[in-house]
Design an enzyme around this catalytic site. Structure first.
Site, PDB file in Angstrom:
ATOM      1  N   GLY A  42       0.845  -1.179   0.000  1.00 25.72           N
ATOM      2  CA  GLY A  42       0.000   0.000   0.000  1.00 25.72           C
ATOM      3  C   GLY A  42       0.882   1.230   0.000  1.00 25.72           C
ATOM      4  O   GLY A  42       2.079   1.160  -0.284  1.00 25.72           O
ATOM      5  N   SER A  43       0.302   2.379   0.353  1.00 24.07           N
ATOM      6  CA  SER A  43       1.059   3.627   0.291  1.00 24.07           C
ATOM      7  C   SER A  43       2.149   3.714   1.351  1.00 24.07           C
ATOM      8  O   SER A  43       3.181   4.345   1.135  1.00 24.07           O
ATOM      9  CB  SER A  43       0.103   4.814   0.431  1.00 24.07           C
ATOM     10  OG  SER A  43      -0.654   4.709   1.619  1.00 24.07           O
ATOM     11  N   LYS A  60       2.997  -7.777   7.961  1.00 22.08           N
ATOM     12  CA  LYS A  60       2.698  -6.443   7.441  1.00 22.08           C
ATOM     13  C   LYS A  60       3.695  -5.483   8.062  1.00 22.08           C
ATOM     14  O   LYS A  60       3.799  -5.397   9.284  1.00 22.08           O
ATOM     15  CB  LYS A  60       1.268  -6.034   7.800  1.00 22.08           C
ATOM     16  CG  LYS A  60       0.868  -4.634   7.329  1.00 22.08           C
ATOM     17  CD  LYS A  60      -0.570  -4.339   7.715  1.00 22.08           C
ATOM     18  CE  LYS A  60      -1.008  -2.952   7.277  1.00 22.08           C
ATOM     19  NZ  LYS A  60      -2.415  -2.661   7.651  1.00 22.08           N
ATOM     20  N   ASP A 154     -13.837  -0.871   6.401  1.00 20.46           N
ATOM     21  CA  ASP A 154     -13.120  -1.018   5.130  1.00 20.46           C
ATOM     22  C   ASP A 154     -13.342  -2.411   4.551  1.00 20.46           C
ATOM     23  O   ASP A 154     -12.412  -3.051   4.055  1.00 20.46           O
ATOM     24  CB  ASP A 154     -11.622  -0.752   5.312  1.00 20.46           C
ATOM     25  CG  ASP A 154     -10.892  -0.577   3.982  1.00 20.46           C
ATOM     26  OD1 ASP A 154     -11.563  -0.292   2.971  1.00 20.46           O
ATOM     27  OD2 ASP A 154      -9.655  -0.720   3.949  1.00 20.46           O
TER      28      ASP A 154
END
Length: 307
Positions: A42-43, A60, A154
């Site tokens: 991701g970002s 992660k 989300d």
């Protein structure tokens, strides 16, 4: 209706630079952790394959130097608290959370079956019996977190992972939050725009205070629609037009599968994609819907490894 099949994520190289410095690698080695190839990114975070002793897991890695002050002060503490609080068969298990230098390492179960979106890209629309199983498992996980006073905020196809036995596991609690005021016990409305636009409820897109648990139900309804249609119910390229379509219930089932879907399944999707949040089903009512009455939601079917 927006087709899913043509959409692709950014290509992920099989090999990637080690996210750790030599000193960080030594610290992880001492605790039995080794980091392998990159799976997703991701970002400001990346997910890698990893090992803990001889067990295959995932990690992660959040690079705090690439995050905003608001994320570090608001969203990250919520995510870490949620991850350490929740334990459910259909929520990805967290093994260890460590902070080393400017990075946070979240070691978790490896989803060897990919996610729902991966499955759709490879196999097309999911059969109703299989969709029922995976949806029931995801809905049970959502009921569990709602019962613990937490909203996900989300939910989308990419955030429902599949383990090696093809059981669904809910993941990514980066936007999760408490639904109740800890002092008064009263429900708290959310005001933050969260999630992926294609899955977000109309009240969230309209930037009005919303009940995050009911918006979760809408998002899970979109996931169910996507599973059996291999398409999104709304085109998110124009959000103003999308809100109008949501409010007017201007969506249809994919003509290729419409006649194959049971009336109960169609009814459940319609009730979950109810634009008036006050009339939308709660997750408890979703799980009592006739479509789910004959499903146990305990183990995967048809796609698991042969014994």
């Amino acid at each position: 209706m927006k087709n899913m099949a043509g959409g692709k994520r950014s290509d992920i190289p099989k090999k990637d630079e080690n996210p750790c410095s030599p000193e960080e690698t030594k610290m992880l080695d001492k605790k039995g952790f080794k980091i392998g190839d990159k799976i997703n990114f991701g970002s400001f975070s990346k997910v890698y394959k990893a090992k803990y002793l001889d067990k295959d897991i995932a990690v992660k890695v959040i690079d705090l130097t690439k995050t905003s002050f608001e994320y570090r002060q608001k969203f990250l503490p919520r995510e870490l608290h949620t991850l350490q609080t929740l334990r459910h068969p259909n929520i990805v298990t967290i093994h260890k959370i460590m902070t080393i230098s400017n990075k946070i390492y979240i070691f978790m179960d490896l989803a060897e079956g990919g996610d729902i979106l991966d499955h759709l890209k490879e196999h097309g629309a999911i059969s109703e019996p299989q969709a029922k199983l995976w949806f029931k498992q995801a809905a049970e996980a959502l009921r569990y977190i709602h019962d613990h006073g937490i909203a996900h905020r989300d939910l989308k196809s990419e955030n429902i992972l599949l383990d090696k036995c093809k059981n669904a596991k809910l993941t990514d609690f980066g936007f999760s939050r408490d639904c109740f005021d800890q002092r008064t016990g009263r429900g708290v409305l959310s005001e933050t725009y969260c999630g992926s636009a294609a899955y977000v409820a109309p009240e969230v897109l309209r930037s009005v205070p919303y009940n995050p648990r009911l918006s979760d139900v809408w998002s899970l309804g979109v996931v169910l629609y996507v599973m059996v249609n291999n398409a999104l119910p709304f085109d998110d390229s124009d959000l103003n037009k999308m809100i109008t379509c949501q409010i007017n219930k201007s969506w249809n089932f994919n003509s290729k599968v419409m006649d194959k879907l049971s009336p109960d399944l169609k009814d459940l999707i319609r009730q979950m994609l109810e634009p008036d949040a006050s009339k939308r089903l709660t997750i408890a009512k979703v799980l009592r819907h006739p479509w789910l009455r004959d499903s146990s939601g305990t183990t995967g079917i048809s796609l698991g490894p042969k014994k």
